[in-house]
Design a protein around this motif. Structure first.
Motif, PDB file in Angstrom:
ATOM      1  N   ILE A  22       0.853  -1.186   0.000  1.00  0.00           N
ATOM      2  CA  ILE A  22       0.000   0.000   0.000  1.00  0.00           C
ATOM      3  C   ILE A  22       0.890   1.236   0.000  1.00  0.00           C
ATOM      4  N   VAL A  23       0.643   2.142  -0.934  1.00  0.00           N
ATOM      5  CA  VAL A  23       1.416   3.376  -1.038  1.00  0.00           C
ATOM      6  C   VAL A  23       0.503   4.558  -0.724  1.00  0.00           C
ATOM      7  N   GLU A  24       1.111   5.731  -0.591  1.00  0.00           N
ATOM      8  CA  GLU A  24       0.343   6.887  -0.130  1.00  0.00           C
ATOM      9  C   GLU A  24      -0.844   7.197  -1.026  1.00  0.00           C
ATOM     10  N   GLY A  25      -0.708   6.975  -2.316  1.00  0.00           N
ATOM     11  CA  GLY A  25      -1.813   7.233  -3.227  1.00  0.00           C
ATOM     12  C   GLY A  25      -3.006   6.334  -3.012  1.00  0.00           C
ATOM     13  N   ASP A  26      -2.812   5.230  -2.283  1.00  0.00           N
ATOM     14  CA  ASP A  26      -3.919   4.314  -1.985  1.00  0.00           C
ATOM     15  C   ASP A  26      -4.750   4.768  -0.782  1.00  0.00           C
ATOM     16  N   ILE A  27      -4.243   5.736  -0.011  1.00  0.00           N
ATOM     17  CA  ILE A  27      -4.890   6.143   1.231  1.00  0.00           C
ATOM     18  C   ILE A  27      -5.911   7.225   0.920  1.00  0.00           C
ATOM     19  N   ARG A  28      -7.161   6.833   0.847  1.00  0.00           N
ATOM     20  CA  ARG A  28      -8.258   7.768   0.598  1.00  0.00           C
ATOM     21  C   ARG A  28      -9.241   7.665   1.747  1.00  0.00           C
ATOM     22  N   ARG A  29      -9.136   8.606   2.654  1.00  0.00           N
ATOM     23  CA  ARG A  29      -9.984   8.560   3.841  1.00  0.00           C
ATOM     24  C   ARG A  29     -11.447   8.704   3.461  1.00  0.00           C
ATOM     25  N   VAL A  30     -12.282   7.963   4.167  1.00  0.00           N
ATOM     26  CA  VAL A  30     -13.716   8.061   3.973  1.00  0.00           C
ATOM     27  C   VAL A  30     -14.241   9.360   4.572  1.00  0.00           C
ATOM     28  N   SER A  31     -13.647   9.770   5.689  1.00  0.00           N
ATOM     29  CA  SER A  31     -14.077  10.979   6.380  1.00  0.00           C
ATOM     30  C   SER A  31     -12.861  11.626   7.020  1.00  0.00           C
ATOM     31  N   PRO A  32     -12.772  12.957   7.020  1.00  0.00           N
ATOM     32  CA  PRO A  32     -11.640  13.611   7.692  1.00  0.00           C
ATOM     33  C   PRO A  32     -11.713  13.511   9.206  1.00  0.00           C
ATOM     34  N   ASP A  33     -12.911  13.257   9.741  1.00  0.00           N
ATOM     35  CA  ASP A  33     -13.113  13.290  11.191  1.00  0.00           C
ATOM     36  C   ASP A  33     -13.316  11.921  11.824  1.00  0.00           C
ATOM     37  N   ILE A  34     -13.686  10.917  11.038  1.00  0.00           N
ATOM     38  CA  ILE A  34     -14.019   9.593  11.556  1.00  0.00           C
ATOM     39  C   ILE A  34     -13.027   8.567  11.042  1.00  0.00           C
ATOM     40  N   ASP A  35     -12.425   7.826  11.972  1.00  0.00           N
ATOM     41  CA  ASP A  35     -11.597   6.679  11.604  1.00  0.00           C
ATOM     42  C   ASP A  35     -12.507   5.484  11.355  1.00  0.00           C
ATOM     43  N   ILE A  36     -12.217   4.731  10.310  1.00  0.00           N
ATOM     44  CA  ILE A  36     -13.046   3.597   9.900  1.00  0.00           C
ATOM     45  C   ILE A  36     -12.197   2.327   9.881  1.00  0.00           C
ATOM     46  N   TRP A  37     -12.762   1.234  10.383  1.00  0.00           N
ATOM     47  CA  TRP A  37     -12.089  -0.069  10.325  1.00  0.00           C
ATOM     48  C   TRP A  37     -13.136  -1.168  10.454  1.00  0.00           C
ATOM     49  N   ASP A  38     -12.733  -2.423  10.234  1.00  0.00           N
ATOM     50  CA  ASP A  38     -13.601  -3.604  10.410  1.00  0.00           C
ATOM     51  C   ASP A  38     -14.950  -3.438   9.711  1.00  0.00           C
ATOM     52  N   ALA A  39     -14.937  -3.463   8.387  1.00  0.00           N
ATOM     53  CA  ALA A  39     -16.158  -3.209   7.610  1.00  0.00           C
ATOM     54  C   ALA A  39     -16.799  -4.499   7.118  1.00  0.00           C
ATOM     55  N   TRP A  40     -18.128  -4.408   6.836  1.00  0.00           N
ATOM     56  CA  TRP A  40     -18.842  -5.521   6.218  1.00  0.00           C
ATOM     57  C   TRP A  40     -19.997  -4.965   5.396  1.00  0.00           C
ATOM     58  N   PRO A  41     -20.346  -5.602   4.278  1.00  0.00           N
ATOM     59  CA  PRO A  41     -21.464  -5.122   3.464  1.00  0.00           C
ATOM     60  C   PRO A  41     -22.803  -5.615   4.001  1.00  0.00           C
ATOM     61  N   VAL A  42     -23.871  -4.906   3.648  1.00  0.00           N
ATOM     62  CA  VAL A  42     -25.217  -5.440   3.839  1.00  0.00           C
ATOM     63  C   VAL A  42     -25.410  -6.517   2.778  1.00  0.00           C
ATOM     64  N   GLN A  43     -25.765  -7.730   3.217  1.00  0.00           N
ATOM     65  CA  GLN A  43     -25.808  -8.890   2.335  1.00  0.00           C
ATOM     66  C   GLN A  43     -27.199  -9.506   2.280  1.00  0.00           C
ATOM     67  N   HIS A  44     -27.455 -10.210   1.173  1.00  0.00           N
ATOM     68  CA  HIS A  44     -28.609 -11.092   1.092  1.00  0.00           C
ATOM     69  C   HIS A  44     -28.334 -12.326   1.961  1.00  0.00           C
ATOM     70  N   PRO A  45     -29.362 -13.111   2.287  1.00  0.00           N
ATOM     71  CA  PRO A  45     -29.126 -14.315   3.084  1.00  0.00           C
ATOM     72  C   PRO A  45     -28.115 -15.282   2.460  1.00  0.00           C
ATOM     73  N   ASP A  46     -28.006 -15.277   1.113  1.00  0.00           N
ATOM     74  CA  ASP A  46     -27.041 -16.176   0.481  1.00  0.00           C
ATOM     75  C   ASP A  46     -25.623 -15.628   0.505  1.00  0.00           C
ATOM     76  N   GLY A  47     -25.422 -14.479   1.118  1.00  0.00           N
ATOM     77  CA  GLY A  47     -24.096 -13.899   1.254  1.00  0.00           C
ATOM     78  C   GLY A  47     -23.750 -12.857   0.210  1.00  0.00           C
ATOM     79  N   SER A  48     -24.500 -12.790  -0.882  1.00  0.00           N
ATOM     80  CA  SER A  48     -24.198 -11.820  -1.930  1.00  0.00           C
ATOM     81  C   SER A  48     -24.468 -10.405  -1.433  1.00  0.00           C
ATOM     82  N   VAL A  49     -23.690  -9.470  -1.939  1.00  0.00           N
ATOM     83  CA  VAL A  49     -23.816  -8.076  -1.517  1.00  0.00           C
ATOM     84  C   VAL A  49     -25.075  -7.471  -2.136  1.00  0.00           C
TER      85      VAL A  49
END
Length: 368
Positions: A22-49
């Motif tokens: 990962i290089v500096e150009g890969d770092i695109r913050r989602v928010s300037p004020d909120i740190d984000i980690w441990d993400a998951w999508p909203v999924q259908h019961p079969d696991g698909s996004v």
């Protein structure tokens, strides 16, 4: 039957197993004020996004205000709702209303949108207890329902209800999560519920990170499981995988089913391996089986699926594999080598998406 993980990390092919740097150009913050980690999508019961008109999806992630010491975020974490469209992210605010969660903070889980495309169930970890005078490491597994309200491309979760502790700890198999000291390497687990619907049996499962009761080693991480036939009554089962004597934390375990193979993944870090060895890198690990009940074969021979590159061994963490074998994670302590000092650089945003490629049964590698 519980299976012991006994890895051998000699001869690991770094070039084949390492994620791209990962290089500096890969770092695109989602928010300037909120740190984000441990993400998951909203999924259908079969696991698909779940996809929405306009090409966007909804995600959840842990979020907290920025702190000088990134480890402080764990004591302030709340689950946030996010909108993603073609790689662009927008934080929509806390998923649950103030005062609804029973914990002093919220840790990882999973979210399922049911076939009516309105009712959503969030499975999550309540850490500590609301109003506690001192922060504790008690962890409980809760579920709650909400309605997905759509106004154009704006999404909200409303009418939160049916909050309940849906999986109870079985002390015969799982150590109390507040048994550790709270220091790094010693925190015990009963967290990270990940929903999975087994197409072979129709049963509902959640897999979670736990700590084995009665273990003779302080390094006693396990992958736990609970099962339900009706989404109402859940049975807490014995652990599926144990790393007793090897590793303290098998975090965010989850199942992906593809082409008849069940892939059971988890994340772990180098510093929670037993220093007496074997010690593996910080990375994504897993096993494969032809049934939800196993037997389980360690992926790539030792369980290691993907590691951070040797020149940046802490650059990303908390990998989540989706049914199409895309892999998301967050940027952690990046831009420093294994032996370099200096201030920690916490990325606090999504890492570049990766993809895994099967190479025969129980073999996976990172696509280049």
């Amino acid at each position: 039957m519980m299976q012991q993980w006994q890895p051998d990390f000699s001869g690991v092919d770094n070039a084949r197993m390492a994620a791209p740097l990962i290089v500096e150009g890969d770092i695109r913050r989602v928010s300037p004020d909120i740190d984000i980690w441990d993400a998951w999508p909203v999924q259908h019961p079969d696991g698909s996004v779940v996809g929405f008109a306009g090409g966007y999806s909804l995600w959840m992630a842990l979020g907290a205000p920025r702190f000088d010491d990134p480890d402080e975020r764990h004591s302030h974490a709340r689950i946030h709702l996010l909108r993603e469209c073609r790689g662009q992210w927008q934080v929509l605010g806390p998923a649950m209303p103030d005062g609804f969660s029973p914990g002093s903070r919220e840790w990882s889980g999973s979210a399922v949108l049911w076939p009516d495309e309105q009712r959503l169930t969030l499975y999550f970890t309540a850490a500590g207890r609301r109003g506690e005078a001192e922060t504790t490491f008690e962890q409980r597994l809760f579920s709650a329902d909400a309605d997905l309200s759509m106004m154009g491309e704006q999404a909200r979760l409303i009418n939160w209800r049916d909050l309940r502790e849906f999986v109870l700890r079985d002390p015969a198999h799982y150590m109390a999560s507040n048994s550790g000291s709270g220091r790094v390497n010693t925190i015990k687990a009963f967290r990270d519920p990940a929903y999975f619907h087994d197409p072979a049996t129709g049963l509902h499962h959640v897999f979670f990170a736990g700590s084995q009761a009665g273990a003779t080693s302080a390094f006693n991480g396990v992958v736990g499981r609970a099962v339900s036939a009706d989404l109402v009554t859940w049975t807490t089962c014995p652990p599926v995988i144990t790393a007793t004597g090897v590793n303290n934390e098998l975090e965010r375990p989850h199942i992906v089913h593809q082409d008849g193979v069940y892939y059971l993944f988890w994340s772990t870090q180098r510093h929670v391996f037993n220093p007496e060895g074997p010690v593996g890198p910080t990375g994504l690990y897993g096993m494969a089986g032809t049934s939800i009940d196993g037997p389980w074969t360690p992926l790539n021979g030792n369980g290691l699926v993907m590691m951070n590159p040797p020149e940046a061994p802490r650059q990303a963490y908390s990998w989540l594999v989706m049914p199409d074998l895309q892999v998301t994670s967050f940027v952690d302590d990046w831009g420093r080598g294994a032996d370099q000092g200096g201030a920690r650089r916490f990325g606090a945003t999504f890492a570049p998406m990766l993809r895994l490629q099967p190479d025969g049964f129980a073999r996976l590698h990172v696509c280049r």
